[in-house]
Enzyme design. Structure first.
Site, short mmCIF file in Angstrom:
data_model
loop_
_atom_site.label_atom_id
_atom_site.label_comp_id
_atom_site.label_asym_id
_atom_site.label_seq_id
_atom_site.Cartn_x
_atom_site.Cartn_y
_atom_site.Cartn_z
N LYS A 1 0.94 -1.37 0.10
CA LYS A 1 0.02 0.10 -0.37
C LYS A 1 0.91 1.28 0.23
CE LYS A 1 -4.10 -1.65 1.68
NZ LYS A 1 -5.30 -1.85 3.47
N ASP B 1 -9.82 2.53 2.12
CA ASP B 1 -10.34 1.54 3.30
C ASP B 1 -11.10 2.20 4.58
OD1 ASP B 1 -9.05 -1.30 2.45
OD2 ASP B 1 -7.20 -0.49 3.58
#
Ligand code: NAP
Length: 523
Positions: free
Chosen positions: A309, A350
């Site tokens: 990420k 997220d």
């Protein structure tokens, strides 16, 4: 046409008949008769095997490749070379559509003579000249392919090698893309999986899939059911747009199943792949560079998860792409969009997925987070995204973590409080969020928060989604607190990605069904 080819790897005729029937039922568009798996191989067996295929196909046309693989190139048994060549010659006489001979063996004059003589008596049989490397890419695959074409221009070159990294697959894609004639190039191993799925998009003559996981004849082979169901084989063509999840490990990811189900439901010519990218920033960058240098692959978007990420964010920033401000603040991107004009954009769905799960579960809006006391348990990646989202929305967050220093660092960054896990005994919050793996399968009897700390006026959100109802959520429900499960967050973040990928909404109901179906089948 790219034939979905199922290898038949039986030890005797009876087993072969059963495998052939299952393969035909399972949607095989071509069969490969691996005669090297037979015990006591005799030339006469070939005619019987081909008759078995005709009987099972019941009038339908199922072309057949006959192979008698040399042990040196992955064959099952060590049969004599003369016998192997006789088997191939007999296959041509018995009506096989293709015979597969190792290029290395074909180069021997007596073998070439035998094969050419057999083929000259047939109007339809074609020759596949194959080369295999089980250790890694060929030193010069392009040259090898040219050599094969020069040795026998009417043959189909077949190159199969192990991909030690997903980046090894791009050579296979380049060869297929520039083939200008029938060609087979596939990569073995988990890192080579996408070459089997993408063979159809790139016009390879065949891709191989096994009847079931046990019957695989090469490392990394998928089952025909996976290829047709999960990976949408029947819908793929050269225009199919590609998406995927970049991760390591990736095999467990539910993202291909949920995105492909939604693409299927909406009749979209899109395909979502598991992209196993091993290594760190360097390998990640190299993968992205490889993808973006080949516009004809039509990659349009990526989900990104552990451990990439941060790399995703840095890559897009380095390429001058757009980075969503909160993704920048979190220091992680879980979504990359590759726009058709060549520009990139990075997002983090997220935190939005988590916040949307909470607002829906509590029946509130984002503005209601203002001054809300929230206990976040855990100080890892998921916690970081949720803490960033919550503090951005004005919540009063206290972070509890086993390693208190990590909680302290995160709290300092987002200007909130921190405490050790023991302090959860004196919990004072409206919203409790578990961002640790405590309670996750198989250790389902664990919970991060003591039951007595939970109260009816709380909402409890567990990011763990396997199982859907964790012990923490069971305790919260017993105390009549509101409960929010991890599947909602997972589905919400995937919904946000689907919107970024396609500009339209996916079906949250279908995504949830797919996740629950998976959890039930893997119990
Ligand atoms: P991470 O970065 O590895 O962080 C793990 C966190 O859990 C750390 O705070 C760690 O504490 C704590 N922890 C782990 N084992 C523990 C134990 N036995 N006792 C106490 N604390 C423990 O992982 P992550 O990426 O944040 O993921 C955390 C969880 O989120 C996952 O396990 C998964 O269930 C869930 N998740 C949900 C979704 C969704 O969409 N619903 C998506 C991704 C992840 P230390 O700092 O002390 O090590």
């Amino acid at each position: 046409m790219t034939y979905l080819t199922i290898p038949i790897s039986a030890k005797d005729l009876a087993q072969a008949r059963r495998q052939i029937a299952r393969a035909v039922d399972g949607g095989a568009e071509m069969l490969e008769l691996r005669t090297d798996y037979l015990t006591g191989l005799m030339v006469e067996r070939v005619r019987e095997l081909l008759a078995a295929v005709r009987a099972a196909a019941a009038g339908a046309s199922v072309p057949v490749i006959v192979t008698c693989r040399d042990k040196a190139e992955g064959g099952a048994k060590d049969y004599r070379e003369t016998l192997r060549m006789e088997v191939l010659a007999a296959a041509v006489a018995a009506g096989a559509d293709f015979i597969d001979c190792e290029y290395a063996n074909f180069r021997r004059a007596d073998n070439e003579r035998r094969i050419r003589t057999a083929l000259s008596a047939s109007s339809k049989a074609r020759l596949i000249l194959s080369a295999h490397d089980f250790s890694g890419p060929f030193p010069d695959a392009r040259r090898l392919c040219q050599d094969i074409r020069k040795a026998c221009p009417e043959a189909v070159p077949k190159l199969v090698y192990k991909a030690n990294h997903i980046n090894d697959c791009f050579e296979a894609f380049d060869l297929l893309h520039g083939a200008g004639g029938d060609c087979i190039v596939l990569c073995m191993g988990e890192a080579g999986l996408i070459s089997r799925i993408l063979a159809k998009k790139l016009g390879g003559l065949v891709t191989f899939a096994s009847i079931d996981a046990q019957a695989a004849t090469a490392p990394g082979q998928v089952t025909a059911e996976q290829l047709k169901g999960l990976y949408r084989h029947d819908r793929i063509d050269e225009k199919t747009e590609l998406f995927g999840v970049i991760a390591d490990p990736v095999a467990h990811s539910l993202s291909p199943a949920i995105h492909n189900a939604c693409f299927g439901e909406q009749g979209m010519n899109k395909l979502y792949l598991p992209l196993l990218v091993q290594g760190g920033q360097r390998e990640f960058d190299s993968f992205m560079d490889n993808v973006l240098a080949r516009g004809w692959l039509d990659f349009r978007g990526f989900s990104v998860t552990i451990p990439h990420k941060r790399s995703a964010l840095d890559y897009v920033r380095a390429k001058g792409g757009y980075v969503e401000p909160l993704a920048e603040k979190i220091g992680a991107a879980n979504t990359i969009i590759a726009n058709s004009d060549g520009t990139l954009a990075a997002y983090n769905t997220d935190y939005a997925g988590a916040l949307d799960a909470v607002t829906a579960g509590m029946g509130i809006g984002r503005a209601d987070f203002e001054a809300m006391p929230v206990a976040v348990v855990g100080a890892g990646g998921v916690s970081r995204a949720i803490v960033a989202g919550l503090t951005d929305a004005g919540a009063k967050v206290r972070i509890y973590n086993r390693t208190v220093e990590k909680a302290e660092r995160l709290a300092a960054e987002f200007e909130c409080e921190f405490a050790p896990l023991d302090d959860l005994r004196n919990l004072d919050a409206k919203l409790v969020i578990n961002c640790t793996s405590i309670g996750m399968h198989p250790k389902v009897e664990a919970t991060p928060v003591p039951k007595q700390s939970l109260k009816a006026d709380m909402a409890v959100f567990d990011t763990v989604y396997n199982p859907a109802e964790t012990l923490l959520l069971k305790h919260a429900a017993a105390k009549h607190a509101k409960t929010i499960d991890g599947i909602s967050m997972f589905v919400n973040q995937a919904m946000a990605q689907f919107r970024l990928f396609t500009g339209t909404d996916g079906s949250a109901k279908l995504m949830r069904q797919v996740v629950l179906g998976f959890l039930i089948s893997h119990r």
